[in-house]
Design an enzyme around this catalytic site. Structure first.
Site, PDB file in Angstrom:
ATOM      1  N   ASP A  67       0.824  -1.209   0.000  1.00 57.09           N
ATOM      2  CA  ASP A  67       0.000   0.000   0.000  1.00 57.09           C
ATOM      3  C   ASP A  67       0.863   1.265   0.000  1.00 57.09           C
ATOM      4  OD1 ASP A  67       0.949  -0.371   2.577  1.00 57.09           O
ATOM      5  OD2 ASP A  67      -0.993  -0.698   3.481  1.00 57.09           O
ATOM      6  N   ASN A 136      -7.602  -2.160  14.381  1.00 55.52           N
ATOM      7  CA  ASN A 136      -9.004  -2.372  14.005  1.00 55.52           C
ATOM      8  C   ASN A 136      -9.173  -3.592  13.096  1.00 55.52           C
ATOM      9  OD1 ASN A 136      -7.969  -1.509  11.589  1.00 55.52           O
ATOM     10  ND2 ASN A 136      -9.286   0.286  11.371  1.00 55.52           N
ATOM     11  N   HIS A 138      -7.392  -4.171  10.296  1.00 57.91           N
ATOM     12  CA  HIS A 138      -7.119  -3.980   8.861  1.00 57.91           C
ATOM     13  C   HIS A 138      -5.861  -4.721   8.432  1.00 57.91           C
ATOM     14  CE1 HIS A 138      -4.672  -0.007   9.543  1.00 57.91           C
ATOM     15  NE2 HIS A 138      -3.830  -0.964   9.234  1.00 57.91           N
ATOM     16  N   GLU A 143      -9.670  -1.375   5.337  1.00 61.96           N
ATOM     17  CA  GLU A 143     -10.284  -1.055   6.619  1.00 61.96           C
ATOM     18  C   GLU A 143     -11.539  -1.915   6.839  1.00 61.96           C
ATOM     19  OE1 GLU A 143      -8.580   0.624   8.508  1.00 61.96           O
ATOM     20  OE2 GLU A 143      -7.930   2.562   7.746  1.00 61.96           O
TER      21      GLU A 143
HETATM   22  C1  GLP Z   1      -0.293   0.509   8.450  1.00 60.55           C
HETATM   23  C2  GLP Z   1      -0.074  -0.374   7.234  1.00 60.55           C
HETATM   24  C3  GLP Z   1      -0.425  -1.805   7.540  1.00 60.55           C
HETATM   25  C4  GLP Z   1       0.219  -2.246   8.846  1.00 60.55           C
HETATM   26  C5  GLP Z   1      -0.277  -1.383   9.962  1.00 60.55           C
HETATM   27  C6  GLP Z   1       0.254  -1.806  11.328  1.00 60.55           C
HETATM   28  O1  GLP Z   1      -1.600   0.891   8.617  1.00 60.55           O
HETATM   29  N1  GLP Z   1      -0.854   0.049   6.113  1.00 60.55           N
HETATM   30  O2  GLP Z   1       0.014  -2.625   6.468  1.00 60.55           O
HETATM   31  O3  GLP Z   1      -0.114  -3.579   9.088  1.00 60.55           O
HETATM   32  O4  GLP Z   1       0.155  -0.074   9.673  1.00 60.55           O
HETATM   33  O5  GLP Z   1       1.343  -1.036  11.658  1.00 60.55           O
HETATM   34  P1  GLP Z   1       2.239  -1.224  12.950  1.00 60.55           P
HETATM   35  O6  GLP Z   1       3.073  -2.412  12.710  1.00 60.55           O
HETATM   36  O7  GLP Z   1       3.048   0.049  12.997  1.00 60.55           O
HETATM   37  O8  GLP Z   1       1.319  -1.355  14.107  1.00 60.55           O
END
Ligand code: GLP
Length: 253
Positions: A67, A136, A138, A143
């Site tokens: 992404d 959440n 995702h 989402e």
């Molecule tokens: C972002 C990314 C996700 C990732 C999420 C969790 O939202 N788009 O791909 O899984 O962060 O991030 P973290 O590892 O910093 O909690």
């Protein structure tokens, strides 16, 4: 179908395990799906360490990132392209021609999404997709409410996701939109590994593993995949219904 849950003691153990799977696949040409986020940093650090120690070459690795935010100037410090360069790409012998990222600066995001789907197909599909998980539930930037059949597209970020990622942005506003691989795109990967560490992920992990397969918890879609593993530390499994021992596969449906 069954979703394997691998419970390890610490976040460092999770990173070691996931990096180990990557290193195994790197022995031959492979297509890897990459994720960003704090959880992935120790994983990439281990891969860089292995490269520096002469234990891994990335020359024949093809990558597709999950992404990217929409609306950031190219090279923005919080962009995922910058994240990947700093965490991995700038430190290993990767072939830049094999690196694929969503370009969110294009005038036509829908055409960019289609281009990305085509590029994944042309590369022969993804061998292993790495995922983190949002608090959440995702995956990528899919989402809650995202269709399980969704493909790469432009999405609107949930307020809680923008809050969670605010620390990457100093005082600037967090973008409201992003391009992301869809849930169906992710499920096309031949193998999936989702890394989850820390207590803030416990609820999301419980919904993904113990709950029904539902768009309300995008990570629950992994239950329908033939080779998906959630690799967690002990804190991230605190919300599961049943205690699980190290490495025990858990049938969830
Ligand atoms: C972002 C990314 C996700 C990732 C999420 C969790 O939202 N788009 O791909 O899984 O962060 O991030 P973290 O590892 O910093 O909690």
């Amino acid at each position: 179908m069954s979703l394997r849950v691998l419970v390890l003691d610490t976040a460092a153990d999770v990173a070691r395990h996931v990096a180990g799977r990557f290193l195994h696949l790197l022995r031959r040409p492979c297509v890897l799906g990459l994720a960003t986020g704090s959880t992935t940093l120790p994983i990439y650090a281990r891969l860089v360490e292995a490269h520096r120690a002469g234990r891994a070459s990335f020359r024949h690795m093809t990558t597709f990132n999950l992404d990217e935010y929409v609306g950031l100037v190219p090279g923005h410090p919080a962009s995922f392209v910058r994240f990947m360069r700093e965490a991995l790409f700038d430190h290993v012998d990767i072939d830049p021609a094999r690196v694929h990222l969503l370009d969110s600066a294009v005038p036509d995001p829908a055409a960019e999404a289609e281009r990305y789907e085509r590029a994944i197909r042309t590369a022969g599909g993804i061998d292993l997709q790495l995922l983190g998980i949002g608090a959440n539930g995702h995956i990528g930037f899919n989402e809650p409410g995202s269709a399980l059949s969704s493909r790469t597209r432009c999405v609107t970020l949930a307020p809680s996701t923008r809050d969670a990622n605010r620390h990457f942005f100093d005082s600037e506003p967090v973008p409201r939109q992003a391009l992301t691989m869809g849930i169906a795109t992710i499920l096309d990967a031949r193998e999936i590994m989702l890394a989850a560490t820390g207590p803030s992920k416990a609820r999301a992990v419980a919904c993904a593993v113990d709950g029904p397969i539902t768009p309300e918890c995008p990570a629950s879609a992994l239950q329908a995949h033939a080779a998906a593993t959630i690799v967690c530390d002990r804190e991230a499994v605190a919300g599961l219904d049943h205690p699980r021992s190290n490495g025990a596969p858990c049938a969830t449906s």
